[in-house]
Design a protein around this motif. Sequence first.
Motif, PDB file in Angstrom:
ATOM      1  N   VAL A  87      43.625  52.563  33.090  1.00  0.00           N
ATOM      2  CA  VAL A  87      43.782  52.144  34.551  1.00  0.00           C
ATOM      3  C   VAL A  87      43.067  51.170  34.687  1.00  0.00           C
ATOM      4  O   VAL A  87      43.175  50.228  35.341  1.00  0.00           O
ATOM      5  N   PHE A  88      41.673  51.246  34.213  1.00  0.00           N
ATOM      6  CA  PHE A  88      40.508  50.414  34.908  1.00  0.00           C
ATOM      7  C   PHE A  88      40.582  49.032  34.187  1.00  0.00           C
ATOM      8  O   PHE A  88      40.030  47.928  34.820  1.00  0.00           O
ATOM      9  N   THR A  89      41.353  48.767  33.018  1.00  0.00           N
ATOM     10  CA  THR A  89      41.403  47.571  32.629  1.00  0.00           C
ATOM     11  C   THR A  89      42.690  47.226  32.712  1.00  0.00           C
ATOM     12  O   THR A  89      42.956  45.874  31.970  1.00  0.00           O
ATOM     13  N   GLY A  90      43.768  47.906  33.267  1.00  0.00           N
ATOM     14  CA  GLY A  90      45.297  47.345  33.113  1.00  0.00           C
ATOM     15  C   GLY A  90      45.540  46.389  34.465  1.00  0.00           C
ATOM     16  O   GLY A  90      44.703  46.601  35.388  1.00  0.00           O
ATOM     17  N   ARG A  91      46.482  45.863  34.470  1.00  0.00           N
ATOM     18  CA  ARG A  91      46.981  44.764  35.450  1.00  0.00           C
ATOM     19  C   ARG A  91      48.148  45.732  36.262  1.00  0.00           C
ATOM     20  O   ARG A  91      48.702  46.869  35.990  1.00  0.00           O
ATOM     21  N   GLU A  92      48.157  45.494  37.627  1.00  0.00           N
ATOM     22  CA  GLU A  92      49.281  46.022  38.303  1.00  0.00           C
ATOM     23  C   GLU A  92      50.695  46.070  37.890  1.00  0.00           C
ATOM     24  O   GLU A  92      51.370  47.260  37.927  1.00  0.00           O
ATOM     25  N   ILE A  93      51.025  45.105  37.370  1.00  0.00           N
ATOM     26  CA  ILE A  93      52.398  45.011  36.718  1.00  0.00           C
ATOM     27  C   ILE A  93      52.488  45.973  35.649  1.00  0.00           C
ATOM     28  O   ILE A  93      53.630  46.374  35.434  1.00  0.00           O
ATOM     29  N   THR A  94      51.453  46.484  34.988  1.00  0.00           N
ATOM     30  CA  THR A  94      51.706  47.291  33.772  1.00  0.00           C
ATOM     31  C   THR A  94      51.355  48.718  34.286  1.00  0.00           C
ATOM     32  O   THR A  94      52.066  49.742  33.525  1.00  0.00           O
ATOM     33  N   THR A  95      50.430  48.975  35.251  1.00  0.00           N
ATOM     34  CA  THR A  95      50.299  50.461  35.725  1.00  0.00           C
ATOM     35  C   THR A  95      50.626  50.860  37.068  1.00  0.00           C
ATOM     36  O   THR A  95      50.772  52.122  37.494  1.00  0.00           O
ATOM     37  N   GLY A  96      50.862  49.729  37.862  1.00  0.00           N
ATOM     38  CA  GLY A  96      51.521  50.255  39.278  1.00  0.00           C
ATOM     39  C   GLY A  96      50.338  50.473  40.237  1.00  0.00           C
ATOM     40  O   GLY A  96      50.557  50.757  41.203  1.00  0.00           O
ATOM     41  N   VAL A  97      49.097  50.296  39.733  1.00  0.00           N
ATOM     42  CA  VAL A  97      47.943  50.231  40.648  1.00  0.00           C
ATOM     43  C   VAL A  97      47.381  49.092  41.098  1.00  0.00           C
ATOM     44  O   VAL A  97      47.183  47.896  39.990  1.00  0.00           O
ATOM     45  N   ASN A  98      47.355  48.551  42.147  1.00  0.00           N
ATOM     46  CA  ASN A  98      46.668  47.298  42.662  1.00  0.00           C
ATOM     47  C   ASN A  98      45.359  47.279  42.662  1.00  0.00           C
ATOM     48  O   ASN A  98      44.597  48.542  42.469  1.00  0.00           O
ATOM     49  N   ASP A  99      44.803  46.115  42.924  1.00  0.00           N
ATOM     50  CA  ASP A  99      43.322  46.099  42.670  1.00  0.00           C
ATOM     51  C   ASP A  99      42.568  46.825  43.643  1.00  0.00           C
ATOM     52  O   ASP A  99      41.405  47.436  43.066  1.00  0.00           O
ATOM     53  N   VAL A 100      42.852  47.065  44.801  1.00  0.00           N
ATOM     54  CA  VAL A 100      42.269  47.966  45.939  1.00  0.00           C
ATOM     55  C   VAL A 100      42.047  49.401  45.365  1.00  0.00           C
ATOM     56  O   VAL A 100      41.186  50.052  45.326  1.00  0.00           O
ATOM     57  N   GLN A 101      43.387  49.935  44.871  1.00  0.00           N
ATOM     58  CA  GLN A 101      43.298  51.227  44.502  1.00  0.00           C
ATOM     59  C   GLN A 101      42.558  51.263  43.037  1.00  0.00           C
ATOM     60  O   GLN A 101      41.819  52.264  42.925  1.00  0.00           O
ATOM     61  N   ARG A 102      42.616  50.541  42.322  1.00  0.00           N
ATOM     62  CA  ARG A 102      41.930  50.579  40.869  1.00  0.00           C
ATOM     63  C   ARG A 102      40.304  50.551  41.118  1.00  0.00           C
ATOM     64  O   ARG A 102      39.896  51.302  40.611  1.00  0.00           O
ATOM     65  N   ASN A 103      40.108  49.969  41.953  1.00  0.00           N
ATOM     66  CA  ASN A 103      38.557  49.513  42.490  1.00  0.00           C
ATOM     67  C   ASN A 103      38.041  51.127  43.296  1.00  0.00           C
ATOM     68  O   ASN A 103      36.991  51.619  42.970  1.00  0.00           O
ATOM     69  N   SER A 104      38.857  51.674  44.008  1.00  0.00           N
ATOM     70  CA  SER A 104      38.611  53.062  44.722  1.00  0.00           C
ATOM     71  C   SER A 104      38.806  54.033  43.532  1.00  0.00           C
ATOM     72  O   SER A 104      37.713  54.764  43.661  1.00  0.00           O
TER      73      SER A 104
END
Length: 260
Positions: free
Chosen positions: A173-190
């Motif tokens: 999750v922490f090293t993936g991009r939104e297009i591959t995980t569905g997690v955007n930058d804001v969510q990933r940082n959270s």
Amino acid sequence: MPPENADLMNTQAPMPARPSAPPALPTLPRTTNLMGSDSWAREIKTVAGPFAEDRAIAGAINTQRRMVESFEALESIRKNRNPTDTAAGHLNRASKAYTSMLEAAARNHDATLNTIKGRLVEIADQVEASLGLQVSHDAAEIRKALRAMTPEARGKAIQAAIDTKDGAIMHAVFTGREITTGVNDVQRNSFRRRAEEKYSPDLLKLRQALEKSQALVKGAFSDMFAVESLVVGKAEVASEFERQTAASDDAWLKFNSAIQ
């Protein structure tokens, strides 16, 4: 008239020192960055928690304290003119004192920020290690599975991985991009912030204290640099110094001419 008296009458009176009461130089402006060293020390140490005595924090506090002390000493020099100084001499002394102060502050500023920078790198490595992140051969599959979930299910799956310290999922999750995980930058940082708070809360306090110290030292130096044009006063003050000097010179020239 005795010759010695005639010689005395023909002797010009010496030029005296300039008037001892020049126009006052205005007080230099300064923000809280250049005030209250003890208050800043208490505030930063409180933020740092168990790392209050960290070497980088101690260095930053000392640097800011020295900046405050030198700024106050400069102000004292500006406000207390030596009676034997001409107006121009006094302004020149103040200007030289400011240059010396700024040079010393620049050296301390750079050394302090380099120490903080190095400490932040160390902390980042320690925080990373505390999370137990693992590079997995299944990372692509993990990301694909997460992307296929609903946002609610995805969030629960990631939170569960954080709670159980599943390093493979967190890393994906922490090293993936939104297009591959569905997690955007804001969510990933959270999510990463939650993990860090769970597994390295004290290190986060230290990081926050170091960032606060960094901002304080930068701000204090910036404030010192910003007053350069004000050290010898505004144009009208300098003009009044020059007017006083010219008036004094003119008065003595007239006096010497009158007694000859």
